[in-house]
Design a protein around this motif. Structure first.
Motif, PDB file in Angstrom:
ATOM      1  N   PHE A  37       0.826  -1.205   0.000  1.00 31.66           N
ATOM      2  CA  PHE A  37       0.000   0.000   0.000  1.00 31.66           C
ATOM      3  C   PHE A  37       0.862   1.258   0.000  1.00 31.66           C
ATOM      4  O   PHE A  37       1.916   1.310   0.629  1.00 31.66           O
ATOM      5  CB  PHE A  37      -0.930   0.003   1.223  1.00 31.66           C
ATOM      6  N   TYR A  38       0.360   2.275  -0.732  1.00 30.42           N
ATOM      7  CA  TYR A  38       1.031   3.567  -0.828  1.00 30.42           C
ATOM      8  C   TYR A  38      -0.018   4.658  -0.663  1.00 30.42           C
ATOM      9  O   TYR A  38      -1.198   4.452  -0.990  1.00 30.42           O
ATOM     10  CB  TYR A  38       1.702   3.743  -2.194  1.00 30.42           C
ATOM     11  N   ARG A  88       3.258  14.891  -3.110  1.00 26.50           N
ATOM     12  CA  ARG A  88       3.592  14.591  -1.716  1.00 26.50           C
ATOM     13  C   ARG A  88       3.259  13.123  -1.476  1.00 26.50           C
ATOM     14  O   ARG A  88       2.198  12.649  -1.885  1.00 26.50           O
ATOM     15  CB  ARG A  88       2.764  15.494  -0.794  1.00 26.50           C
ATOM     16  N   THR A  89       4.163  12.424  -0.840  1.00 22.12           N
ATOM     17  CA  THR A  89       3.896  11.035  -0.470  1.00 22.12           C
ATOM     18  C   THR A  89       3.826  10.927   1.047  1.00 22.12           C
ATOM     19  O   THR A  89       4.325  11.801   1.762  1.00 22.12           O
ATOM     20  CB  THR A  89       5.004  10.096  -0.972  1.00 22.12           C
ATOM     21  N   TYR A  90       3.247   9.862   1.501  1.00 22.24           N
ATOM     22  CA  TYR A  90       3.111   9.635   2.943  1.00 22.24           C
ATOM     23  C   TYR A  90       3.557   8.220   3.278  1.00 22.24           C
ATOM     24  O   TYR A  90       3.307   7.273   2.517  1.00 22.24           O
ATOM     25  CB  TYR A  90       1.648   9.837   3.381  1.00 22.24           C
ATOM     26  N   LYS A  91       4.184   8.117   4.425  1.00 19.68           N
ATOM     27  CA  LYS A  91       4.583   6.796   4.916  1.00 19.68           C
ATOM     28  C   LYS A  91       3.326   6.002   5.256  1.00 19.68           C
ATOM     29  O   LYS A  91       2.416   6.518   5.921  1.00 19.68           O
ATOM     30  CB  LYS A  91       5.459   6.950   6.160  1.00 19.68           C
ATOM     31  N   VAL A  92       3.282   4.771   4.785  1.00 19.80           N
ATOM     32  CA  VAL A  92       2.149   3.891   5.078  1.00 19.80           C
ATOM     33  C   VAL A  92       2.558   2.888   6.151  1.00 19.80           C
ATOM     34  O   VAL A  92       3.655   2.331   6.115  1.00 19.80           O
ATOM     35  CB  VAL A  92       1.677   3.173   3.797  1.00 19.80           C
ATOM     36  N   ILE A  93       1.670   2.694   7.091  1.00 18.80           N
ATOM     37  CA  ILE A  93       1.891   1.764   8.197  1.00 18.80           C
ATOM     38  C   ILE A  93       0.807   0.696   8.116  1.00 18.80           C
ATOM     39  O   ILE A  93      -0.391   1.026   8.109  1.00 18.80           O
ATOM     40  CB  ILE A  93       1.808   2.504   9.557  1.00 18.80           C
ATOM     41  N   GLU A  94       1.211  -0.553   8.019  1.00 23.59           N
ATOM     42  CA  GLU A  94       0.252  -1.660   7.954  1.00 23.59           C
ATOM     43  C   GLU A  94       0.254  -2.378   9.300  1.00 23.59           C
ATOM     44  O   GLU A  94       1.296  -2.829   9.769  1.00 23.59           O
ATOM     45  CB  GLU A  94       0.622  -2.625   6.830  1.00 23.59           C
ATOM     46  N   GLU A  95      -0.912  -2.459   9.908  1.00 24.02           N
ATOM     47  CA  GLU A  95      -1.060  -3.177  11.176  1.00 24.02           C
ATOM     48  C   GLU A  95      -2.180  -4.182  10.986  1.00 24.02           C
ATOM     49  O   GLU A  95      -3.361  -3.822  11.067  1.00 24.02           O
ATOM     50  CB  GLU A  95      -1.368  -2.215  12.312  1.00 24.02           C
ATOM     51  N   GLY A  96      -1.806  -5.420  10.688  1.00 21.76           N
ATOM     52  CA  GLY A  96      -2.814  -6.420  10.376  1.00 21.76           C
ATOM     53  C   GLY A  96      -3.566  -5.995   9.132  1.00 21.76           C
ATOM     54  O   GLY A  96      -2.952  -5.713   8.098  1.00 21.76           O
ATOM     55  N   GLU A  97      -4.886  -5.911   9.234  1.00 25.45           N
ATOM     56  CA  GLU A  97      -5.697  -5.515   8.076  1.00 25.45           C
ATOM     57  C   GLU A  97      -5.902  -4.005   8.003  1.00 25.45           C
ATOM     58  O   GLU A  97      -6.529  -3.514   7.064  1.00 25.45           O
ATOM     59  CB  GLU A  97      -7.059  -6.211   8.136  1.00 25.45           C
ATOM     60  N   ASP A  98      -5.405  -3.293   8.987  1.00 24.29           N
ATOM     61  CA  ASP A  98      -5.618  -1.841   9.022  1.00 24.29           C
ATOM     62  C   ASP A  98      -4.440  -1.105   8.386  1.00 24.29           C
ATOM     63  O   ASP A  98      -3.282  -1.360   8.718  1.00 24.29           O
ATOM     64  CB  ASP A  98      -5.794  -1.363  10.466  1.00 24.29           C
ATOM     65  N   ILE A  99      -4.781  -0.191   7.485  1.00 24.02           N
ATOM     66  CA  ILE A  99      -3.774   0.582   6.767  1.00 24.02           C
ATOM     67  C   ILE A  99      -3.845   2.027   7.257  1.00 24.02           C
ATOM     68  O   ILE A  99      -4.907   2.654   7.217  1.00 24.02           O
ATOM     69  CB  ILE A  99      -4.017   0.545   5.241  1.00 24.02           C
ATOM     70  N   TYR A 100      -2.698   2.535   7.701  1.00 23.37           N
ATOM     71  CA  TYR A 100      -2.604   3.898   8.216  1.00 23.37           C
ATOM     72  C   TYR A 100      -1.597   4.688   7.385  1.00 23.37           C
ATOM     73  O   TYR A 100      -0.739   4.118   6.713  1.00 23.37           O
ATOM     74  CB  TYR A 100      -2.105   3.907   9.664  1.00 23.37           C
ATOM     75  N   ALA A 101      -1.695   6.014   7.476  1.00 20.78           N
ATOM     76  CA  ALA A 101      -0.656   6.880   6.933  1.00 20.78           C
ATOM     77  C   ALA A 101      -0.107   7.732   8.064  1.00 20.78           C
ATOM     78  O   ALA A 101      -0.835   8.081   8.997  1.00 20.78           O
ATOM     79  CB  ALA A 101      -1.210   7.786   5.834  1.00 20.78           C
ATOM     80  N   ASP A 102       1.180   8.046   7.969  1.00 25.81           N
ATOM     81  CA  ASP A 102       1.797   9.025   8.866  1.00 25.81           C
ATOM     82  C   ASP A 102       1.864  10.334   8.096  1.00 25.81           C
ATOM     83  O   ASP A 102       2.652  10.459   7.149  1.00 25.81           O
ATOM     84  CB  ASP A 102       3.183   8.551   9.281  1.00 25.81           C
ATOM     85  N   SER A 107       6.913   8.639   2.100  1.00 27.00           N
ATOM     86  CA  SER A 107       7.105   7.214   1.834  1.00 27.00           C
ATOM     87  C   SER A 107       8.587   6.875   1.976  1.00 27.00           C
ATOM     88  O   SER A 107       9.457   7.739   1.795  1.00 27.00           O
ATOM     89  CB  SER A 107       6.623   6.859   0.433  1.00 27.00           C
ATOM     90  N   GLU A 108       8.873   5.631   2.291  1.00 24.89           N
ATOM     91  CA  GLU A 108      10.288   5.220   2.414  1.00 24.89           C
ATOM     92  C   GLU A 108      11.010   5.421   1.091  1.00 24.89           C
ATOM     93  O   GLU A 108      12.184   5.817   1.064  1.00 24.89           O
ATOM     94  CB  GLU A 108      10.356   3.759   2.831  1.00 24.89           C
ATOM     95  N   GLU A 109      10.331   5.192  -0.025  1.00 28.92           N
ATOM     96  CA  GLU A 109      10.968   5.337  -1.333  1.00 28.92           C
ATOM     97  C   GLU A 109      11.306   6.801  -1.612  1.00 28.92           C
ATOM     98  O   GLU A 109      12.369   7.098  -2.160  1.00 28.92           O
ATOM     99  CB  GLU A 109      10.055   4.791  -2.429  1.00 28.92           C
ATOM    100  N   ALA A 110      10.401   7.719  -1.265  1.00 27.00           N
ATOM    101  CA  ALA A 110      10.667   9.140  -1.484  1.00 27.00           C
ATOM    102  C   ALA A 110      11.791   9.616  -0.573  1.00 27.00           C
ATOM    103  O   ALA A 110      12.665  10.375  -0.979  1.00 27.00           O
ATOM    104  CB  ALA A 110       9.407   9.964  -1.247  1.00 27.00           C
ATOM    105  N   ALA A 111      11.777   9.164   0.676  1.00 23.24           N
ATOM    106  CA  ALA A 111      12.801   9.585   1.630  1.00 23.24           C
ATOM    107  C   ALA A 111      14.178   9.094   1.183  1.00 23.24           C
ATOM    108  O   ALA A 111      15.168   9.818   1.307  1.00 23.24           O
ATOM    109  CB  ALA A 111      12.462   9.055   3.020  1.00 23.24           C
ATOM    110  N   SER A 112      14.259   7.899   0.628  1.00 22.18           N
ATOM    111  CA  SER A 112      15.567   7.367   0.236  1.00 22.18           C
ATOM    112  C   SER A 112      16.008   7.894  -1.122  1.00 22.18           C
ATOM    113  O   SER A 112      17.170   7.741  -1.486  1.00 22.18           O
ATOM    114  CB  SER A 112      15.541   5.846   0.229  1.00 22.18           C
ATOM    115  N   ALA A 113      15.095   8.531  -1.852  1.00 24.90           N
ATOM    116  CA  ALA A 113      15.434   9.073  -3.171  1.00 24.90           C
ATOM    117  C   ALA A 113      16.083  10.438  -3.064  1.00 24.90           C
ATOM    118  O   ALA A 113      16.631  10.949  -4.032  1.00 24.90           O
ATOM    119  CB  ALA A 113      14.182   9.168  -4.040  1.00 24.90           C
TER     120      ALA A 113
END
Ligand code: FES
Length: 114
Positions: A37-38, A88-102, A107-113
């Motif tokens: 998820f993104y 703008r991208t957002y970090k996605v946090i997956e907790e079981g079936e629940d998907i959250y954004a910070d 996103s990790e990909e944007a931060a590392s780019a």
């Protein structure tokens, strides 16, 4: 700091699909790319268009529904004319079936780019 907000249940967004989610930080587009998820801002950076109404092209790009400019979903990078400003991208946090954004993190990909 983490500003975690609930987006969606994973079962409610199948692979290859996108959905607009309204949040206190503005409307986000949430994507399921092959089970990962993104989240990005939902507004196209070119003009007024909801990217969640666009079409996923290739493995990981979204084409705007208005002028068909494309963005790379994991990094938010603007790829094709007329889009020149990244999403703008957002970090996605997956907790079981629940998907959250910070809302305070990319996103990790944007931060590392960078
Ligand atoms: Fe998205 Fe023009 S509004 S490409």
């Amino acid at each position: 700091m983490t500003k975690k907000i609930f987006l969606i249940k994973s079962a409610d967004l199948q692979p290859g699909c996108t959905r607009k989610v309204e949040t206190e930080g503005g409307d986000l587009a949430v994507f399921n790319l092959g089970g990962k998820f993104y989240a990005t801002s939902n507004m196209c950076t070119h003009a007024t268009a909801s990217l969640a109404d666009g079409e996923i092209v290739g493995d990981d790009c979204i084409a705007c529904p208005v002028h068909f400019g494309e963005f790379h979903i994991p990094t938010g990078q603007a790829l094709t004319f007329p889009c020149t400003v990244d999403l703008r991208t957002y970090k996605v946090i997956e907790e079981g079936e629940d998907i959250y954004a910070d809302l305070d993190a990319e996103s990790e990909e944007a931060a590392s780019a960078i």
